[in-house]
Design an enzyme around this catalytic site. Structure first.
Site, PDB file in Angstrom:
ATOM      1  CB  CYS A  93      -0.914  -0.006   1.225  1.00  0.00           C
ATOM      2  SG  CYS A  93      -2.010   1.424   1.292  1.00  0.00           S
ATOM      3  CB  ILE A  94       3.335   2.596  -1.682  1.00  0.00           C
ATOM      4  CG1 ILE A  94       4.294   3.782  -1.631  1.00  0.00           C
ATOM      5  CG2 ILE A  94       3.395   1.888  -2.994  1.00  0.00           C
ATOM      6  CD1 ILE A  94       5.759   3.393  -1.751  1.00  0.00           C
TER       7      ILE A  94
END
Length: 169
Positions: A93-94
């Site tokens: 999750c970026i």
């Protein structure tokens, strides 16, 4: 027109792969899992120096959509990973991997999210930076985020165990 769907993506991925082969960033290798499928890549990332991940070797997959580079790939660690910005199932999750446009939660600016000018190299460098400097404000792994903030010693011990596992020890 969609019959040739993926041909632009395929050309782009082939170009990016060639560039990565010629100029791989330190600590990162990546490429297609097989010559028959350029839309599925494996990446190997060395744990960044001076972090609890130092010395580890972490594997991940990148799965590219047929409309790449209009939309981002998904990235998933295929080895154990305890990190505030990695879901328990390994999905990263970026911001750079979030679809283009405005964030419905108003957390990220559109400039932080995916755009077609990004590349596999930029993704991998962003993930390397993320590993070194977690963002505990938007944690995908709540337990890791809380531990990173409140009990760094325990967090580091868990990560050091993961480093050992990454090396088969």
């Amino acid at each position: 027109m969609y019959k040739s769907g993926g041909s632009t993506a395929l050309k782009r991925l082939m170009t990016e792969y060639k560039e990565l082969c010629l100029h791989a960033p330190e600590g990162i290798t990546a490429g297609p899992v097989s010559e028959d499928n350029f839309f599925e890549w494996e990446a190997v990332i060395a744990g960044p120096p001076d972090t609890p991940f130092e010395g580890g070797i972490f594997t991940a997959t990148l799965t590219f959509p047929r409309d790449y580079p209009l939309n981002p790939p998904t990235m998933k660690f295929t080895c154990p990973m305890f990190h505030p910005n990695v879901y328990a199932n390994g999905v990263v999750c970026i911001s750079i991997l979030h679809p283009p446009g405005d964030d419905p939660n108003h957390y990220e600016s559109s400039s932080e999210r995916w755009s077609p000018v990004q590349s596999v190299e930029k993704i991998l460098l962003s993930v390397l930076s993320m590993i070194a400097e977690p963002n505990d404000e938007s944690g995908a792994n709540v337990d890791a985020s809380k531990m990173w903030r409140d009990d760094r010693e325990q967090y580091n011990a868990i990560v050091e165990d993961i480093v050992q596992k990454s090396l088969g020890l």
